[in-house]
Design a protein around this motif. Structure first.
Motif, PDB file in Angstrom:
ATOM      1  N   HIS A 112       0.824  -1.213   0.000  1.00 43.22           N
ATOM      2  CA  HIS A 112       0.000   0.000   0.000  1.00 43.22           C
ATOM      3  C   HIS A 112       0.859   1.265   0.000  1.00 43.22           C
ATOM      4  CE1 HIS A 112       0.702  -0.957   4.274  1.00 43.22           C
ATOM      5  NE2 HIS A 112       0.656   0.339   4.483  1.00 43.22           N
ATOM      6  N   TRP A 116       0.974   1.533  -7.533  1.00 41.74           N
ATOM      7  CA  TRP A 116       0.352   0.334  -8.123  1.00 41.74           C
ATOM      8  C   TRP A 116       1.241  -0.244  -9.223  1.00 41.74           C
ATOM      9  CZ3 TRP A 116      -2.310  -3.610  -7.105  1.00 41.74           C
ATOM     10  CH2 TRP A 116      -2.895  -4.397  -8.105  1.00 41.74           C
ATOM     11  N   ASP A 157      -6.419   5.137   4.496  1.00 35.55           N
ATOM     12  CA  ASP A 157      -6.255   5.295   3.050  1.00 35.55           C
ATOM     13  C   ASP A 157      -6.209   6.783   2.667  1.00 35.55           C
ATOM     14  OD1 ASP A 157      -5.958   3.914   0.554  1.00 35.55           O
ATOM     15  OD2 ASP A 157      -7.953   4.623   0.022  1.00 35.55           O
ATOM     16  N   SER A 167       0.242   6.071  -3.215  1.00 30.57           N
ATOM     17  CA  SER A 167      -0.011   5.035  -2.210  1.00 30.57           C
ATOM     18  C   SER A 167      -1.516   4.817  -2.080  1.00 30.57           C
ATOM     19  CB  SER A 167       0.529   5.463  -0.836  1.00 30.57           C
ATOM     20  OG  SER A 167       1.921   5.592  -0.849  1.00 30.57           O
ATOM     21  N   ILE A 169      -4.465   1.629  -0.150  1.00 32.12           N
ATOM     22  CA  ILE A 169      -4.772   0.245   0.223  1.00 32.12           C
ATOM     23  C   ILE A 169      -5.230  -0.467  -1.044  1.00 32.12           C
ATOM     24  CG2 ILE A 169      -6.261  -1.253   1.594  1.00 32.12           C
ATOM     25  CD1 ILE A 169      -6.325   0.863   3.751  1.00 32.12           C
ATOM     26  N   ARG A 170      -4.654  -1.640  -1.302  1.00 33.72           N
ATOM     27  CA  ARG A 170      -4.924  -2.355  -2.560  1.00 33.72           C
ATOM     28  C   ARG A 170      -6.136  -3.271  -2.429  1.00 33.72           C
ATOM     29  NH1 ARG A 170      -2.259   1.344  -5.078  1.00 33.72           N
ATOM     30  NH2 ARG A 170      -0.161   1.586  -4.277  1.00 33.72           N
TER      31      ARG A 170
END
Ligand SMILES: C[S@@+](CC[C@H](N)C(=O)[O-])C[C@H]1O[C@@H](n2cnc3c(N)ncnc32)[C@H](O)[C@@H]1O
Length: 204
Positions: A112, A116, A157, A167, A169-170
């Motif tokens: 996170h 990505w 987040d 950044s 949260i995935r």
């Protein structure tokens, strides 16, 4: 500054809170393993604590270049003999990944933080340091079904994105897709305290 903060460079209070419960959870997965590569070790607190409990496991710390001097100093000061000298590993750089395969690749609280694109490259490059049977263990927060798993993760987040727009949260499902594309299968997805997960994938 308390004694612990003085003793470690880049000291992470969260590592002191989560190290015992992560250790109890990963211990069964490390039982018969000889070598482990950690991505994004930062202070090396996890490395020093976990490897001290399992002296026959060779623990290779790593991080991006700016974090290597403090990590190296911490490992010298606090690491047992089975913690190897840290190496530079930016997951996006194929050349940084060691070509000798590890039994386990471990990372905490990194997916996170990195962009990505770097998460994609991390999974795409990981096979350089893996073999059939290698475990990839990732600890941290994930979203499920496009939703935050808690109010505190939703707030976290927002904080993450204000700090660095790359950044976030995935989504667990998207990360699991990357793992599948990289030739791994999901072996476990364990609920951890404070709305974190410990996810274990295995290379086919
Ligand atoms: C929040 S810290 C986590 C540190 C430690 N693992 C922990 O649990 O406290 C995020 C880590 O991810 C690392 N990181 C960020 N981008 C990276 C990349 N492209 N390749 C490797 N590590 C990266 C940072 O350098 C940092 O050490």
């Amino acid at each position: 500054m308390n004694e612990l903060e003085q003793a470690w460079q880049n000291f992470a209070p969260s590592c002191e809170r989560n190290k015992a419960v992560i250790w109890q959870t990963i211990k069964p997965y490390l039982a018969d393993k000889q070598s482990l590569l950690e991505i994004g070790s930062l202070s090396g607190q996890h490395a020093c604590y976990f490897s001290g409990q399992l002296l026959r496991l060779s623990w290779q710390c790593s991080d991006i270049a700016p974090n290597l001097p403090p990590l190296t100093a911490n490992i010298k000061a606090h690491g047992s003999a089975n913690v190897l000298s840290p190496i530079e590993l930016d997951v996006a750089n194929t050349l940084h990944w060691p070509k000798t395969p590890f039994d386990v690749i471990y990372t905490a609280n990194t997916l996170h933080i990195m962009s990505w694109l770097h998460v994609i490259e991390c999974f795409a490059n990981m096979s350089v340091s893996a073999k059939s049977g290698t475990l990839f263990i990732a600890y941290g927060p994930f979203n499920f079904g496009g939703k935050y798993s808690s109010e505190s993760n939703a707030e976290f987040d927002i904080w993450l994105k204000e700090r660095d727009s790359q950044s976030a949260i995935r989504d667990f499902e998207s990360v699991d897709d990357l793992a599948k594309q990289a030739g791994m299968e999901l072996a476990a997805n364990i609920d951890m305290p404070a709305n974190n997960q410990l996810v274990v994938w295995q290379f086919n």
